[in-house]
Design a protein around this motif. Sequence first.
Motif, PDB file in Angstrom:
ATOM      1  N   ASP A  52      -9.595  86.760  52.057  1.00  0.00           N
ATOM      2  CA  ASP A  52      -8.807  87.980  51.907  1.00  0.00           C
ATOM      3  C   ASP A  52      -9.737  89.194  51.949  1.00  0.00           C
ATOM      4  O   ASP A  52     -10.809  89.187  51.339  1.00  0.00           O
ATOM      5  CB  ASP A  52      -8.058  87.924  50.570  1.00  0.00           C
ATOM      6  N   ASP A  53      -9.324  90.226  52.671  1.00  0.00           N
ATOM      7  CA  ASP A  53     -10.153  91.425  52.831  1.00  0.00           C
ATOM      8  C   ASP A  53     -10.617  92.007  51.499  1.00  0.00           C
ATOM      9  O   ASP A  53     -11.740  92.515  51.391  1.00  0.00           O
ATOM     10  CB  ASP A  53      -9.409  92.507  53.621  1.00  0.00           C
ATOM     11  N   SER A  54      -9.776  91.948  50.483  1.00  0.00           N
ATOM     12  CA  SER A  54     -10.139  92.531  49.189  1.00  0.00           C
ATOM     13  C   SER A  54     -11.246  91.745  48.486  1.00  0.00           C
ATOM     14  O   SER A  54     -11.816  92.215  47.502  1.00  0.00           O
ATOM     15  CB  SER A  54      -8.912  92.650  48.286  1.00  0.00           C
ATOM     16  N   TYR A  55     -11.562  90.555  48.980  1.00  0.00           N
ATOM     17  CA  TYR A  55     -12.634  89.728  48.418  1.00  0.00           C
ATOM     18  C   TYR A  55     -13.816  89.617  49.380  1.00  0.00           C
ATOM     19  O   TYR A  55     -14.762  88.876  49.125  1.00  0.00           O
ATOM     20  CB  TYR A  55     -12.110  88.320  48.084  1.00  0.00           C
ATOM     21  N   GLY A  56     -13.762  90.325  50.482  1.00  0.00           N
ATOM     22  CA  GLY A  56     -14.809  90.255  51.495  1.00  0.00           C
ATOM     23  C   GLY A  56     -16.139  90.805  51.017  1.00  0.00           C
ATOM     24  O   GLY A  56     -16.209  91.570  50.056  1.00  0.00           O
ATOM     25  N   GLY A  57     -17.200  90.398  51.688  1.00  0.00           N
ATOM     26  CA  GLY A  57     -18.530  90.922  51.391  1.00  0.00           C
ATOM     27  C   GLY A  57     -19.184  90.365  50.153  1.00  0.00           C
ATOM     28  O   GLY A  57     -20.210  90.879  49.709  1.00  0.00           O
ATOM     29  N   ARG A  58     -18.634  89.316  49.590  1.00  0.00           N
ATOM     30  CA  ARG A  58     -19.174  88.742  48.348  1.00  0.00           C
ATOM     31  C   ARG A  58     -19.774  87.358  48.552  1.00  0.00           C
ATOM     32  O   ARG A  58     -20.131  86.689  47.592  1.00  0.00           O
ATOM     33  CB  ARG A  58     -18.072  88.674  47.291  1.00  0.00           C
ATOM     34  N   GLY A  59     -19.816  86.917  49.809  1.00  0.00           N
ATOM     35  CA  GLY A  59     -20.403  85.611  50.085  1.00  0.00           C
ATOM     36  C   GLY A  59     -19.497  84.429  49.809  1.00  0.00           C
ATOM     37  O   GLY A  59     -19.955  83.284  49.789  1.00  0.00           O
ATOM     38  N   LEU A  60     -18.217  84.685  49.597  1.00  0.00           N
ATOM     39  CA  LEU A  60     -17.300  83.601  49.242  1.00  0.00           C
ATOM     40  C   LEU A  60     -17.072  82.622  50.381  1.00  0.00           C
ATOM     41  O   LEU A  60     -16.945  81.412  50.155  1.00  0.00           O
ATOM     42  CB  LEU A  60     -15.963  84.159  48.750  1.00  0.00           C
ATOM     43  N   ALA A  61     -17.030  83.108  51.613  1.00  0.00           N
ATOM     44  CA  ALA A  61     -16.840  82.207  52.757  1.00  0.00           C
ATOM     45  C   ALA A  61     -17.998  81.216  52.825  1.00  0.00           C
ATOM     46  O   ALA A  61     -17.794  80.009  53.001  1.00  0.00           O
ATOM     47  CB  ALA A  61     -16.709  82.994  54.055  1.00  0.00           C
ATOM     48  N   GLY A  62     -19.205  81.710  52.680  1.00  0.00           N
ATOM     49  CA  GLY A  62     -20.364  80.823  52.695  1.00  0.00           C
ATOM     50  C   GLY A  62     -20.344  79.826  51.560  1.00  0.00           C
ATOM     51  O   GLY A  62     -20.716  78.660  51.724  1.00  0.00           O
ATOM     52  N   GLN A  63     -19.890  80.268  50.402  1.00  0.00           N
ATOM     53  CA  GLN A  63     -19.828  79.371  49.245  1.00  0.00           C
ATOM     54  C   GLN A  63     -18.797  78.264  49.443  1.00  0.00           C
ATOM     55  O   GLN A  63     -19.038  77.111  49.080  1.00  0.00           O
ATOM     56  CB  GLN A  63     -19.514  80.168  47.972  1.00  0.00           C
TER      57      GLN A  63
END
Length: 106
Positions: A52-63
């Motif tokens: 979700d865009d509001s959670y972007g940029g925090r490395g969550l996809a990689g995690q």
Amino acid sequence: MSESSISYVHVPELHRYEIRDDAAGSEPVLVGFTEYRLPDDVHVDFVHTEVDDSYGGRGLAGQVVAFALADVRERGLRIQAHCPYVVDWLSRHTEFADLVDPVDPV
């Protein structure tokens, strides 16, 4: 959102690994996932990843990808990747190279 409020969960009936925000309310909120298909008895083929865009940029996809690939390893399966994000992630994280098999173009 704090990092401690984020969890990663395998949801096999939906063929995906989910990112959930457990602090968002009484029920965990789905904020991203990496989706896969099972082309045979040996491979998990990752086909799509999104956050979700509001959670972007925090490395969550990689995690979530790291969580998913560790689970694949633990289950004794092999990895294929049609998802561009997973392909790129794997190119930078060679610790999973021994599990990766080439894929045919879709």
